[in-house]
Design an enzyme around this catalytic site. Sequence first.
Site, short mmCIF file in Angstrom:
data_model
loop_
_atom_site.label_atom_id
_atom_site.label_comp_id
_atom_site.label_asym_id
_atom_site.label_seq_id
_atom_site.Cartn_x
_atom_site.Cartn_y
_atom_site.Cartn_z
N CYS A 95 0.81 -1.22 0.00
CA CYS A 95 0.00 0.00 0.00
C CYS A 95 0.85 1.28 0.00
O CYS A 95 1.50 1.56 -1.00
CB CYS A 95 -0.99 -0.04 1.16
N ARG A 129 -12.26 5.84 -3.53
CA ARG A 129 -11.50 4.87 -2.74
C ARG A 129 -11.83 3.47 -3.21
O ARG A 129 -12.99 3.14 -3.41
CB ARG A 129 -11.84 5.01 -1.26
N HIS A 191 -3.61 -6.24 1.62
CA HIS A 191 -3.32 -6.52 3.02
C HIS A 191 -4.36 -7.53 3.51
O HIS A 191 -5.06 -8.10 2.70
CB HIS A 191 -3.30 -5.23 3.86
#
Lengths: 239, 425
Positions: A95, A129, A191
Amino acid sequence: MTDSVVLVHLYPRRMNIYGDGGNVLALRRRLEWRGFKVETVTVDEGDDFDFTRADLVVAGGGEDRSQRAIAFDLVGRGDAIVEAVAEGVVFLTVCGSYQLFGRRFVTVDGDEIPGIGVFAAETVAGDKRMIGNVVVEGPWGRLVGFENHSGRTLLDPGQATLGVVRRGSGNDGSSGQEGAVVGNCFGTYLHGSLLPKNPDLADDLIRRALERRSGASVTLAPLDDAVERAAADRAATRP
Amino acid sequence: MIRLAVAIALGRLAGWVSKALGRGATAVPGLVAEKIHPAASSCLAATLPEGVVLVTGTNGKTTTTRMLVTILEHSGKRVVTNRSGSNLGRGILTAMIAASRQGRLLGDLGVFEVDEAAVRSVAPALHPRIVVVTNLARDQLDRYGELDTTAGHVARAVGVSEAGVLNCDDPLVASLGGHPGAVHWYGAVGAIRDSLPSDPALHGGGSAPAVIEPDALVEESHPDGDGQQIQVRIDGEVLSTRLHVPGAYNAYNAAAALLAAARLGVRPEDAAAAIATMPPAFGRGQVVEMDGRRVKVLLVKNPAGLNQAIRLLVAEAEPHQVLLAINDQHADGRDVSWLWDAAVEELAHSPHRFGASGQRAHDMALRFKYAGVDCWLEQDAKAALSRLVHDAAPGETVYLVPTYTAMLTFLELLLPGIPREEAWS
């Protein structure tokens, strides 16, 4: 070269937002279960560290503020890290740190945060997002994880990836690509944590690190990964 | 005025219809009334002679709100509050509609818990006298994006209030202190502060500034049966009381409620006596009997909350059966990465026996495996609960540690047919 495998957690204080410590733990345990001794080192801003001494380096994600805070320090280490990557030190960047291992990150305000250019990639802040469970297919088989980023990472032609997105957005939400790989340096948005649920990738990172240490090819003793695979199977089906 | 009356009437009607259809949607009346009259909350709140108090933050909102309401009711006030934990704007409006007659609220003041993202828009509408902020730690990032963004929402709410009641031991909350209104601080002495999980990474890497003399200071806090014995110094006056809720974190919640009550004019010794009468709510340490065993339920929503539960279990010398039930619905957070941020390793040498359940039981089992903790796995809630209880001897206490939607499932299994509001209050 010490007896212990040197496992580095880079910027744990500021870049540890999505269970990134889980990646460090997965590598440590999978080494220990096979009888290796592990020395875990944390490197935060301003800490002296010679990256060629490392076998495995893990760096995680962080908020914009944290990213800005470490960017200056990271650029200061840029040459040393590029050299370590060239020597075959294994890196996993997730990330926010993945973004800064590219050439640059252009924020929402149009500010430019310089990266260290390991990956032939640039990241531009997007207005949407990208959040949710991700499934990727590629050279490491199926990878399962969770993404949460607004940055869109655009790879130069020819930059190798972790695979093709089967579910979720990946690097930029449109190319179908996820992650980037240069030598033994890996970058990804996944993740969840990534490595506990993806033991084949975890073991490949370990194998690469051990091969660099010994200069010979390494075959790892198999582990019972039933719990890992069950969790990955389950995650792959969740909304 | 007519429009407000219509909004309230139709909101009520929609609530009845939704109940009759067997939908447990607690925020329907507010949702409908808001559509008809966008300023309904503001108009109703303005009819409260002593104004509104808001309680926000990552953890401890529900308990702190209940504590403050208990104190105020004991001092003879009529309080309007959102008991069901439905803490978005429409949930608060629903609570107001239920407490209104002819367009006026039947109460002296309102005390509402507000979601830390919703507080940005709720606070300006309600002109709060006081905004209480419990703490700001990492929570459900897939819902809120970034912690800094959440802190910005809360800062705005504190900015439009007459006074903030703020936790000086939380680095992000402490940074909200520079606003034009009054600020009242609460905190704890070092030994208690340090007993709380303080992973700086959970707080965005900040470190708590050395505040000042807080107005309310927790000086002592230790477990006492199912509860907690605490001593708090408020404005120089030392008070001792026993809480029915466990854990050092509840000493902080009590300090927040006692300080807010003091600023609302309640005598601290009366407040301390009142708080001792508050029973624990379901999911906040309440014990429910099942087949002769005592099931203690501890809701967890994020790494800080899970760390609190872990500390509580580590402090238990006697072996217990413990079940973690992890769901990943929207209300729980779709992302279960947070399990890796909690200090599960601390359980590796505890005498307890652990189980994993919920939609992400396998993720919990994996987390246990890498922490060096053995566990059994049973995805189905009913079967898992049965095993948890029957692995213990009659009379023993077992621990159930669920996420929010998993807790609702277990609530139905443990207390069938009990309305959610009742379990909560």
